[in-house]
Design an enzyme around this catalytic site. Structure first.
Site, PDB file in Angstrom:
ATOM      1  N   ASP A  82       0.857  -1.198   0.000  1.00  0.00           N
ATOM      2  CA  ASP A  82       0.000   0.000   0.000  1.00  0.00           C
ATOM      3  C   ASP A  82       0.893   1.248   0.000  1.00  0.00           C
ATOM      4  O   ASP A  82       1.889   1.295   0.725  1.00  0.00           O
ATOM      5  CB  ASP A  82      -0.891  -0.031   1.256  1.00  0.00           C
ATOM      6  CG  ASP A  82      -2.028   0.974   1.185  1.00  0.00           C
ATOM      7  OD1 ASP A  82      -2.478   1.307   0.069  1.00  0.00           O
ATOM      8  OD2 ASP A  82      -2.493   1.410   2.267  1.00  0.00           O
ATOM      9  N   HIS A 174      -8.078  10.022   4.879  1.00  0.00           N
ATOM     10  CA  HIS A 174      -7.414   9.028   5.736  1.00  0.00           C
ATOM     11  C   HIS A 174      -7.528   9.412   7.225  1.00  0.00           C
ATOM     12  O   HIS A 174      -7.586  10.588   7.574  1.00  0.00           O
ATOM     13  CB  HIS A 174      -5.914   8.966   5.425  1.00  0.00           C
ATOM     14  CG  HIS A 174      -5.556   8.401   4.080  1.00  0.00           C
ATOM     15  ND1 HIS A 174      -5.207   9.169   2.999  1.00  0.00           N
ATOM     16  CD2 HIS A 174      -5.463   7.120   3.651  1.00  0.00           C
ATOM     17  CE1 HIS A 174      -4.901   8.404   1.972  1.00  0.00           C
ATOM     18  NE2 HIS A 174      -5.053   7.151   2.327  1.00  0.00           N
ATOM     19  N   HIS A 202      -9.704   4.935  -0.399  1.00  0.00           N
ATOM     20  CA  HIS A 202      -8.822   4.966   0.774  1.00  0.00           C
ATOM     21  C   HIS A 202      -9.557   5.723   1.881  1.00  0.00           C
ATOM     22  O   HIS A 202     -10.512   6.446   1.625  1.00  0.00           O
ATOM     23  CB  HIS A 202      -7.510   5.681   0.430  1.00  0.00           C
ATOM     24  CG  HIS A 202      -6.568   4.837  -0.375  1.00  0.00           C
ATOM     25  ND1 HIS A 202      -5.263   4.615  -0.020  1.00  0.00           N
ATOM     26  CD2 HIS A 202      -6.755   4.140  -1.519  1.00  0.00           C
ATOM     27  CE1 HIS A 202      -4.684   3.831  -0.901  1.00  0.00           C
ATOM     28  NE2 HIS A 202      -5.568   3.525  -1.840  1.00  0.00           N
ATOM     29  N   SER A 205     -12.255   4.009   6.891  1.00  0.00           N
ATOM     30  CA  SER A 205     -12.779   4.105   8.259  1.00  0.00           C
ATOM     31  C   SER A 205     -13.824   5.204   8.398  1.00  0.00           C
ATOM     32  O   SER A 205     -14.750   5.079   9.190  1.00  0.00           O
ATOM     33  CB  SER A 205     -11.632   4.393   9.244  1.00  0.00           C
ATOM     34  OG  SER A 205     -10.728   3.326   9.255  1.00  0.00           O
ATOM     35  N   THR A 228      -7.669   2.727  10.328  1.00  0.00           N
ATOM     36  CA  THR A 228      -7.863   3.384  11.629  1.00  0.00           C
ATOM     37  C   THR A 228      -8.885   2.655  12.507  1.00  0.00           C
ATOM     38  O   THR A 228      -8.633   2.412  13.697  1.00  0.00           O
ATOM     39  CB  THR A 228      -8.303   4.847  11.398  1.00  0.00           C
ATOM     40  OG1 THR A 228      -7.321   5.463  10.551  1.00  0.00           O
ATOM     41  CG2 THR A 228      -8.388   5.616  12.697  1.00  0.00           C
TER      42      THR A 228
HETATM   43  P1  13P Z   1      -8.046   4.639   7.253  1.00  0.00           P
HETATM   44  O1  13P Z   1      -6.929   4.372   8.212  1.00  0.00           O
HETATM   45  O2  13P Z   1      -8.522   6.043   7.318  1.00  0.00           O
HETATM   46  O3  13P Z   1      -9.136   3.653   7.345  1.00  0.00           O
HETATM   47  O4  13P Z   1      -7.416   4.508   5.777  1.00  0.00           O
HETATM   48  C1  13P Z   1      -6.715   3.380   5.399  1.00  0.00           C
HETATM   49  C2  13P Z   1      -6.119   3.559   4.058  1.00  0.00           C
HETATM   50  O5  13P Z   1      -6.650   4.220   3.199  1.00  0.00           O
HETATM   51  C3  13P Z   1      -4.840   2.895   3.786  1.00  0.00           C
HETATM   52  O6  13P Z   1      -4.383   3.120   2.494  1.00  0.00           O
END
Ligand code: 13P
Length: 274
Positions: A82, A174, A202, A205, A228
């Protein structure tokens, strides 16, 4: 069930109207929990090694951990890099055995993002590996702000790079610790009107759980990245595990207690995309 590529899980999702979870891994316990959750739900899962994970554990070790879990799993598992920021990082991941890489050129000028992503797509495809790219910029809560994806740029990006999946910025951010007001459906519709590439969100969360399934069903969104929400579940489980017995000091005994609650949280995340 074999270790599979991103395309192998996203194309069926695109066809049948659901999304697959890209879960942010930080260590062995959460990788085990995510795989157990996917098996319990009978669903595929994308195990993701992002920058925070790579800072802690070397990439070849992460590849071996993902592959070991995938090889004995009863569901398809993708080993995904990622937010790779350079060609070298993506090539190293491919050489180590990742089956999917995300190149994040979203902070770069459009043409440079297209050119660098296209080169990485070629290297990935030569090795039988999938590649995700990002167009527009997905910002960070209390950090850099987002730049929404322009549909005409998304069209160019998809057709000129050949990416297997396209991360877009449509109101997602994010690191949100609670649900946001949701994604910009008009912008999503405008993007999918000009490209058939599976779309990735992305910052999953912050996307309201009810909207995840709804958009997976009605748009080309095929993957939500979630970190998250699950890191919060891990943090809570770890605090409980540490507090349970003041005499306990064995790291493995303490960490083992996080697996069940994190599995439970991950099952909920996996279910929210159907
Ligand atoms: P969150 O931590 O906001 O859920 O995002 C994860 C993400 O997009 C990792 O690439």
């Amino acid at each position: 069930m074999p270790l599979v590529t991103l395309s192998q899980v996203l194309q069926p999702a695109l066809r049948d109207g659901y999304a697959v979870a890209g879960l942010v891994c930080l260590g062995w316990e959460d990788m085990c929990a995510y795989t157990a959750a996917a098996e319990a739900e009978g669903l595929p899962v994308i195990l993701q090694a992002g920058p925070g994970c790579r800072e802690h554990t070397p990439l070849p070790v992460l590849a071996a951990m993902f592959r070991t879990l995938a090889e004995s799993a009863e569901v398809p598992v993708v080993a995904h890099l990622d937010h790779g920021y350079t060609m070298e990082e993506c090539v190293q991941a491919i050489d180590c055995g990742f089956t999917s890489v995300m190149f994040d050129g979203s902070r770069k000028p459009l043409q440079q993002n297209i050119d660098e992503t296209a080169a990485i797509v070629q290297a990935a495809h030569r090795a039988g590996v999938s590649c995700e790219g990002e167009i527009g910029f997905v910002g960070y809560a209390q950090g850099e702000s987002s730049a929404g994806t322009e549909p005409n740029e998304a069209q160019r990006f998809a057709s000129e790079t050949g990416v297997d999946a396209m991360a877009i910025s449509v109101g997602n951010v994010h690191l949100q610790q609670s649900e946001s007001s949701g994604l910009d459906i008009n912008r999503i519709n405008a993007i999918e009107a000009v490209s058939e590439v599976p779309l990735v969100i992305h910052g999953g969360s912050g996307v309201p759980a009810a909207q995840r399934a709804e958009l997976a069903r009605t748009t080309n969104i095929c993957k939500y990245n979630v970190g998250t929400e699950l890191r919060m579940a891990f943090g809570e489980a770890l605090r409980t595990a540490v507090g349970t017995d003041a005499d306990r000091f064995d790291r493995n005994a303490i960490l083992k207690d996080t697996i069940e609650p994190v599995t439970k949280a991950a099952r909920q995340v996996l279910r929210s995309m159907r």
